[in-house]
Design a protein around this motif. Structure first.
Motif, PDB file in Angstrom:
ATOM      1  N   ILE A  94       0.704  -1.275  -0.105  1.00 39.06           N
ATOM      2  CA  ILE A  94       0.028  -0.104  -0.066  1.00 39.06           C
ATOM      3  C   ILE A  94       1.015   1.218   0.175  1.00 39.06           C
ATOM      4  N   ARG A  95       1.723   1.191   0.956  1.00 41.57           N
ATOM      5  CA  ARG A  95       2.663   2.463   1.051  1.00 41.57           C
ATOM      6  C   ARG A  95       3.815   2.510   0.008  1.00 41.57           C
ATOM      7  N   THR A  96       4.248   1.308  -0.402  1.00 36.74           N
ATOM      8  CA  THR A  96       5.456   1.115  -1.180  1.00 36.74           C
ATOM      9  C   THR A  96       5.245   1.357  -2.764  1.00 36.74           C
ATOM     10  N   LYS A  97       3.935   0.845  -3.105  1.00 34.68           N
ATOM     11  CA  LYS A  97       3.709   0.730  -4.566  1.00 34.68           C
ATOM     12  C   LYS A  97       2.306   1.519  -4.913  1.00 34.68           C
ATOM     13  N   TRP A  98       1.366   1.062  -4.257  1.00 33.06           N
ATOM     14  CA  TRP A  98      -0.118   1.674  -4.823  1.00 33.06           C
ATOM     15  C   TRP A  98      -0.125   3.098  -4.547  1.00 33.06           C
ATOM     16  N   ILE A  99      -0.004   3.496  -3.226  1.00 31.50           N
ATOM     17  CA  ILE A  99      -0.208   5.030  -3.097  1.00 31.50           C
ATOM     18  C   ILE A  99       0.777   5.745  -4.087  1.00 31.50           C
ATOM     19  N   PRO A 100       2.037   5.530  -4.064  1.00 30.43           N
ATOM     20  CA  PRO A 100       2.821   6.356  -5.079  1.00 30.43           C
ATOM     21  C   PRO A 100       2.454   6.105  -6.619  1.00 30.43           C
ATOM     22  N   LEU A 101       1.961   4.807  -6.886  1.00 27.14           N
ATOM     23  CA  LEU A 101       1.263   4.778  -8.227  1.00 27.14           C
ATOM     24  C   LEU A 101       0.347   5.716  -8.386  1.00 27.14           C
ATOM     25  N   VAL A 102      -0.308   5.768  -7.690  1.00 25.37           N
ATOM     26  CA  VAL A 102      -1.979   6.472  -7.988  1.00 25.37           C
ATOM     27  C   VAL A 102      -1.542   7.985  -7.729  1.00 25.37           C
ATOM     28  N   ASN A 103      -1.079   8.531  -6.781  1.00 24.91           N
ATOM     29  CA  ASN A 103      -0.851   9.721  -6.384  1.00 24.91           C
ATOM     30  C   ASN A 103       0.568  10.160  -6.406  1.00 24.91           C
ATOM     31  N   GLY A 104       1.363   9.582  -7.018  1.00 23.96           N
ATOM     32  CA  GLY A 104       2.724   9.812  -6.798  1.00 23.96           C
ATOM     33  C   GLY A 104       3.274  10.959  -7.635  1.00 23.96           C
ATOM     34  N   ARG A 105       2.486  11.423  -8.698  1.00 19.18           N
ATOM     35  CA  ARG A 105       2.839  12.341  -9.527  1.00 19.18           C
ATOM     36  C   ARG A 105       2.052  13.695  -9.398  1.00 19.18           C
ATOM     37  N   THR A 106       2.617  14.691  -8.406  1.00 17.43           N
ATOM     38  CA  THR A 106       1.589  15.867  -8.299  1.00 17.43           C
ATOM     39  C   THR A 106       1.371  16.684  -9.308  1.00 17.43           C
ATOM     40  N   GLU A 107       1.909  16.668 -10.590  1.00 10.57           N
ATOM     41  CA  GLU A 107       1.551  17.415 -11.685  1.00 10.57           C
ATOM     42  C   GLU A 107       0.390  17.123 -12.298  1.00 10.57           C
ATOM     43  N   ARG A 108      -0.200  15.755 -11.971  1.00  7.79           N
ATOM     44  CA  ARG A 108      -1.606  15.237 -12.411  1.00  7.79           C
ATOM     45  C   ARG A 108      -2.553  16.117 -12.207  1.00  7.79           C
ATOM     46  N   GLY A 109      -2.519  17.130 -10.802  1.00  4.36           N
ATOM     47  CA  GLY A 109      -3.581  17.681 -10.633  1.00  4.36           C
ATOM     48  C   GLY A 109      -3.825  17.229  -9.094  1.00  4.36           C
ATOM     49  N   PRO A 110      -5.208  17.375  -8.810  1.00  9.16           N
ATOM     50  CA  PRO A 110      -5.937  16.911  -7.516  1.00  9.16           C
ATOM     51  C   PRO A 110      -5.600  15.347  -7.358  1.00  9.16           C
ATOM     52  N   ARG A 111      -5.316  14.960  -6.179  1.00  8.36           N
ATOM     53  CA  ARG A 111      -4.959  13.688  -6.071  1.00  8.36           C
ATOM     54  C   ARG A 111      -5.975  12.696  -5.830  1.00  8.36           C
ATOM     55  N   LEU A 112      -6.193  11.797  -6.154  1.00 10.19           N
ATOM     56  CA  LEU A 112      -7.582  10.696  -6.332  1.00 10.19           C
ATOM     57  C   LEU A 112      -7.567  10.143  -4.748  1.00 10.19           C
ATOM     58  N   PRO A 113      -9.023  10.323  -4.719  1.00  8.43           N
ATOM     59  CA  PRO A 113      -9.286   9.529  -3.061  1.00  8.43           C
ATOM     60  C   PRO A 113      -8.674   7.990  -3.356  1.00  8.43           C
ATOM     61  N   ILE A 114      -8.316   7.444  -2.092  1.00  8.84           N
ATOM     62  CA  ILE A 114      -8.031   6.100  -2.043  1.00  8.84           C
ATOM     63  C   ILE A 114      -8.800   5.445  -1.015  1.00  8.84           C
ATOM     64  N   ILE A 115      -9.550   4.488  -1.297  1.00  9.93           N
ATOM     65  CA  ILE A 115      -9.872   3.597  -0.164  1.00  9.93           C
ATOM     66  C   ILE A 115      -9.161   2.261   0.045  1.00  9.93           C
ATOM     67  N   LEU A 116      -9.142   1.984   1.325  1.00 13.91           N
ATOM     68  CA  LEU A 116      -8.227   0.821   1.535  1.00 13.91           C
ATOM     69  C   LEU A 116      -9.326  -0.330   1.811  1.00 13.91           C
ATOM     70  N   VAL A 117      -9.303  -1.549   1.313  1.00 13.89           N
ATOM     71  CA  VAL A 117     -10.131  -2.550   1.662  1.00 13.89           C
ATOM     72  C   VAL A 117      -9.261  -3.741   2.075  1.00 13.89           C
ATOM     73  N   GLY A 118      -9.667  -4.111   3.326  1.00 20.53           N
ATOM     74  CA  GLY A 118      -8.836  -5.368   3.771  1.00 20.53           C
ATOM     75  C   GLY A 118      -9.729  -6.518   3.469  1.00 20.53           C
ATOM     76  N   ASN A 119      -9.090  -7.397   2.991  1.00 23.67           N
ATOM     77  CA  ASN A 119      -9.853  -8.762   2.266  1.00 23.67           C
ATOM     78  C   ASN A 119      -9.110 -10.067   3.161  1.00 23.67           C
ATOM     79  N   LYS A 120      -9.564 -11.059   3.372  1.00 27.43           N
ATOM     80  CA  LYS A 120      -9.412 -12.214   3.979  1.00 27.43           C
ATOM     81  C   LYS A 120      -9.298 -12.060   5.464  1.00 27.43           C
ATOM     82  N   VAL A 121     -10.100 -11.313   6.106  1.00 28.61           N
ATOM     83  CA  VAL A 121     -10.058 -10.822   7.553  1.00 28.61           C
ATOM     84  C   VAL A 121     -10.558 -12.284   8.082  1.00 28.61           C
ATOM     85  N   ASP A 122     -11.166 -13.122   7.429  1.00 26.26           N
ATOM     86  CA  ASP A 122     -11.547 -14.308   8.175  1.00 26.26           C
ATOM     87  C   ASP A 122     -10.442 -15.508   8.320  1.00 26.26           C
ATOM     88  N   LEU A 123      -9.269 -15.174   7.657  1.00 22.88           N
ATOM     89  CA  LEU A 123      -8.288 -16.034   7.884  1.00 22.88           C
ATOM     90  C   LEU A 123      -7.326 -16.130   9.053  1.00 22.88           C
TER      91      LEU A 123
END
Length: 101
Positions: free
Chosen positions: A72-101
């Motif tokens: 999340i920290r090392t790949k996805w957030i930088p990939l989605v919002n790493g380039r500030t020249e893109r304009g406003p940052r996109l909202p990111i919602i974190l979804v925890g999966n496999k909580v039953d394991l």
């Protein structure tokens, strides 16, 4: 008023599903909602195009796997919002999966 909403799923998502469209008539805001996911078979260019088209990104991670949480920290957030020249940052919602394991 927005004409539609596009949600992009990234991360620990199961095999790629077809785009899902929720009709405007069944949403409280009366806005069609499109849910798309990214698959490892797609190219980096295709991923960047999907990010550009998205209104919000859901990053799905496996709560039982520390590596996916770290991505999340090392790949996805930088990939989605790493380039500030893109304009406003996109909202990111974190979804925890496999909580039953």
């Amino acid at each position: 008023m927005r004409r539609d909403v596009r949600i992009l799923l990234l991360g620990e998502v199961p095999a790629r599903a077809e785009e899902i469209t929720i009709p405007a008539a069944v949403t409280p805001e009366r806005v069609p909602t499109h849910i798309v996911d990214f698959s490892a078979e797609q190219t980096d260019e295709e991923l960047q195009e999907e990010i550009r088209k998205a209104n919000v990104v859901c990053v799905v991670y496996d709560v039982s796997n520390e590596t996916t949480i770290e991505k999340i920290r090392t790949k996805w957030i930088p990939l989605v919002n790493g380039r500030t020249e893109r304009g406003p940052r996109l909202p990111i919602i974190l979804v925890g999966n496999k909580v039953d394991l």
